[in-house]
Enzyme design. Structure first.
Site, PDB file in Angstrom:
ATOM      1  N   TYR A 293      11.160   3.334  -0.027  1.00 62.23           N
ATOM      2  CA  TYR A 293      10.653   1.952  -0.108  1.00 62.23           C
ATOM      3  C   TYR A 293       9.436   1.888  -1.031  1.00 62.23           C
ATOM      4  O   TYR A 293       9.369   1.034  -1.928  1.00 62.23           O
ATOM      5  CB  TYR A 293      10.305   1.462   1.305  1.00 62.23           C
ATOM      6  CG  TYR A 293       9.501   0.183   1.356  1.00 62.23           C
ATOM      7  CD1 TYR A 293      10.108  -1.060   1.156  1.00 62.23           C
ATOM      8  CD2 TYR A 293       8.130   0.206   1.613  1.00 62.23           C
ATOM      9  CE1 TYR A 293       9.368  -2.232   1.211  1.00 62.23           C
ATOM     10  CE2 TYR A 293       7.379  -0.960   1.671  1.00 62.23           C
ATOM     11  CZ  TYR A 293       7.997  -2.180   1.470  1.00 62.23           C
ATOM     12  OH  TYR A 293       7.257  -3.341   1.517  1.00 62.23           O
TER      13      TYR A 293
ATOM     14  N   ASP B 134       0.837  -1.215   0.000  1.00 61.98           N
ATOM     15  CA  ASP B 134       0.000   0.000   0.000  1.00 61.98           C
ATOM     16  C   ASP B 134       0.871   1.265   0.000  1.00 61.98           C
ATOM     17  O   ASP B 134       0.367   2.351  -0.241  1.00 61.98           O
ATOM     18  CB  ASP B 134      -0.904   0.027   1.229  1.00 61.98           C
ATOM     19  CG  ASP B 134      -0.097   0.189   2.504  1.00 61.98           C
ATOM     20  OD1 ASP B 134       0.563  -0.774   2.910  1.00 61.98           O
ATOM     21  OD2 ASP B 134      -0.100   1.306   3.074  1.00 61.98           O
TER      22      ASP B 134
HETATM   23  N1  LIG Z   1       6.005  -6.538   6.218  1.00 64.10           N
HETATM   24  C1  LIG Z   1       5.045  -5.695   5.863  1.00 64.10           C
HETATM   25  O1  LIG Z   1       4.420  -5.017   6.700  1.00 64.10           O
HETATM   26  C2  LIG Z   1       4.675  -5.542   4.413  1.00 64.10           C
HETATM   27  C3  LIG Z   1       3.669  -4.630   4.065  1.00 64.10           C
HETATM   28  C4  LIG Z   1       3.318  -4.506   2.724  1.00 64.10           C
HETATM   29  C5  LIG Z   1       3.946  -5.279   1.766  1.00 64.10           C
HETATM   30  N2  LIG Z   1       4.929  -6.129   2.136  1.00 64.10           N
HETATM   31  C6  LIG Z   1       5.582  -6.931   1.079  1.00 64.10           C
HETATM   32  O2  LIG Z   1       5.277  -8.286   1.322  1.00 64.10           O
HETATM   33  C7  LIG Z   1       6.355  -9.099   0.856  1.00 64.10           C
HETATM   34  C8  LIG Z   1       6.769 -10.062   1.957  1.00 64.10           C
HETATM   35  O3  LIG Z   1       7.161  -9.287   3.075  1.00 64.10           O
HETATM   36  P1  LIG Z   1       7.647  -9.947   4.426  1.00 64.10           P
HETATM   37  O4  LIG Z   1       7.023  -9.193   5.525  1.00 64.10           O
HETATM   38  O5  LIG Z   1       7.514 -11.437   4.355  1.00 64.10           O
HETATM   39  O6  LIG Z   1       9.183  -9.530   4.363  1.00 64.10           O
HETATM   40  P2  LIG Z   1      10.423 -10.109   5.177  1.00 64.10           P
HETATM   41  O7  LIG Z   1       9.988 -10.911   6.339  1.00 64.10           O
HETATM   42  O8  LIG Z   1      11.360  -8.974   5.362  1.00 64.10           O
HETATM   43  O9  LIG Z   1      11.043 -11.124   4.121  1.00 64.10           O
HETATM   44  C9  LIG Z   1      11.700 -10.693   2.973  1.00 64.10           C
HETATM   45  C10 LIG Z   1      12.717 -11.757   2.634  1.00 64.10           C
HETATM   46  O10 LIG Z   1      13.404 -11.341   1.451  1.00 64.10           O
HETATM   47  C11 LIG Z   1      14.768 -11.719   1.610  1.00 64.10           C
HETATM   48  N3  LIG Z   1      15.606 -10.900   0.751  1.00 64.10           N
HETATM   49  C12 LIG Z   1      16.017  -9.638   0.933  1.00 64.10           C
HETATM   50  N4  LIG Z   1      16.807  -9.256  -0.087  1.00 64.10           N
HETATM   51  C13 LIG Z   1      16.893 -10.303  -0.914  1.00 64.10           C
HETATM   52  C14 LIG Z   1      17.552 -10.535  -2.141  1.00 64.10           C
HETATM   53  N5  LIG Z   1      18.308  -9.595  -2.697  1.00 64.10           N
HETATM   54  N6  LIG Z   1      17.402 -11.737  -2.750  1.00 64.10           N
HETATM   55  C15 LIG Z   1      16.665 -12.695  -2.182  1.00 64.10           C
HETATM   56  N7  LIG Z   1      16.027 -12.549  -1.017  1.00 64.10           N
HETATM   57  C16 LIG Z   1      16.133 -11.371  -0.395  1.00 64.10           C
HETATM   58  C17 LIG Z   1      15.048 -11.443   3.057  1.00 64.10           C
HETATM   59  O11 LIG Z   1      16.191 -12.121   3.460  1.00 64.10           O
HETATM   60  P3  LIG Z   1      17.125 -11.514   4.615  1.00 64.10           P
HETATM   61  O12 LIG Z   1      16.345 -11.736   5.875  1.00 64.10           O
HETATM   62  O13 LIG Z   1      18.366 -12.299   4.489  1.00 64.10           O
HETATM   63  O14 LIG Z   1      17.291 -10.053   4.303  1.00 64.10           O
HETATM   64  C18 LIG Z   1      13.774 -11.947   3.720  1.00 64.10           C
HETATM   65  O15 LIG Z   1      13.867 -13.313   4.047  1.00 64.10           O
HETATM   66  C19 LIG Z   1       7.444  -8.134   0.404  1.00 64.10           C
HETATM   67  O16 LIG Z   1       7.341  -7.943  -0.978  1.00 64.10           O
HETATM   68  C20 LIG Z   1       7.088  -6.834   1.087  1.00 64.10           C
HETATM   69  O17 LIG Z   1       7.558  -5.715   0.374  1.00 64.10           O
HETATM   70  C21 LIG Z   1       5.295  -6.294   3.432  1.00 64.10           C
END
Ligand SMILES: NC(=O)c1ccc[n+]([C@@H]2O[C@H](COP(=O)([O-])OP(=O)(O)OC[C@H]3O[C@@H](n4cnc5c(N)ncnc54)[C@H](OP(=O)(O)O)[C@@H]3O)[C@@H](O)[C@H]2O)c1
Length: 287
Positions: free
Chosen positions: A129, A106
């Protein structure tokens, strides 16, 4: 018949871990979970080599640069991972006749809406971001519009990783009182519910590419969410509402994050749980 392969990037993140849990209950597919070390998604050559070797029929991109505040001073990395990499994955999908489900946010919006945000509403990110994630969804759609689904979600939490729910539980144990912002409105997303929605898209008989919005149902502020957590864990910590102006962060946050989920609900016949249900399930897993 050989099982089709589903590649899940960012497999150790919040959403990736929930997909791992679900995969165990859906053995009809061959899942390949990768992390930053096995498939750094911003490395185009490695992405192409990976697709050539594993030939996935689906790629679910859960990998992202999610450190919202750090991104303000680390713009190039945020744009490589959130902006360029989804384009590489979409191009690889096109080459290998695979479908991409890419997760966005969002934060592509400025938060000035007064009604739930539709997929067609104008985007206008207010932090690095958000801008990097917008670039990523645009590149993914450009490179393979006929086989890409972008899901914008918000306020994601789970029993894995770092998130608001786990931070609140910790702070409520450590401190007699905490301050939580009360002027940002949204609906939290339990990552397990989003993971289930993603699998529903994979298994749905009619694939419809495009941009979709997904969160749990309902509307609350972070302060109200904190109160709901406090009540359910039986904490006596005092929770004070504060305006965002009293909690300065490097990245500005949108004041309004509510997403209109009509399109994904109707297209993929989803029943979306209320945020209360997601929270209670998550707390039960945290134990
Ligand atoms: N969290 C939120 O509140 C939120 C809100 C809206 C949308 N989203 C979106 O939802 C999706 C999932 O989010 P999430 O909360 O599950 O995020 P998360 O827990 O931060 O997981 C992201 C994963 O991506 C890995 N990563 C980072 N850089 C990378 C790279 N260059 N190549 C491969 N892997 C990489 C990270 O590994 P490391 O731990 O080693 O860095 C981590 O395991 C993302 O697209 C995020 O933008 C999240």
């Amino acid at each position: 018949m050989a099982k089709i392969t589903i590649l899940v990037t960012g497999g150790n993140g919040q959403l990736g871990r929930e997909l791992q849990m679900l995969a165990a209950r859906h053995p009809a597919y061959n899942y390949v979970f990768t992390d930053r070390s096995t498939l750094p998604i911003e490395d185009e050559q490695q992405v192409n080599a990976f697709f050539a070797t594993h030939r996935p029929a689906w790629c679910i991109n859960c990998a992202a640069y999610t450190a919202v505040d750090k991104a303000e001073s680390d713009k190039a990395a945020a744009f490589r991972i959130n902006g360029d990499a989804p384009g590489y994955l979409a191009a690889a999908c096109k080459k290998h006749d695979a479908k991409l489900i890419h997760i966005s946010t969002d934060y592509v919006f400025d938060g000035n809406s007064a009604v739930p945000l539709k997929e067609t509403d104008p985007t206008c990110p207010i932090n690095v971001y958000g801008a990097s994630k917008l670039a990523g969804e645009q590149k993914a759609m450009e490179n393979n519009p006929g086989a890409t689904v972008v899901i914008r979600t918000a306020w994601v939490y789970s029993e894995f990783g770092n998130n608001f729910v786990k931070t609140m539980i910790r702070l409520m144990k450590e401190r007699p009182a905490i301050n939580v912002v009360d002027d940002q409105l949204g609906s939290p997303t339990y990552a397990a519910d989003l993971a289930a929605a993603i699998l529903q898209i994979v298994t749905h008989p009619h694939f419809a590419p495009g941009i979709y919005h997904y969160s749990n149902e309902g509307r609350i502020t972070w302060y109200q969410f904190a109160l709901a957590i406090r009540e359910r864990i039986g904490s006596t910590c005092t929770v004070n509402p504060i305006p965002s102006s009293q909690f300065p962060t490097p990245a500005k946050r949108p004041h309004y994050s509510l997403l209109d989920k009509t399109l994904i609900r109707n297209t993929y016949q989803l029943t979306i749980p209320a945020w209360e249900t997601g929270l209670e399930t998550c707390l039960a897993h945290i134990g």
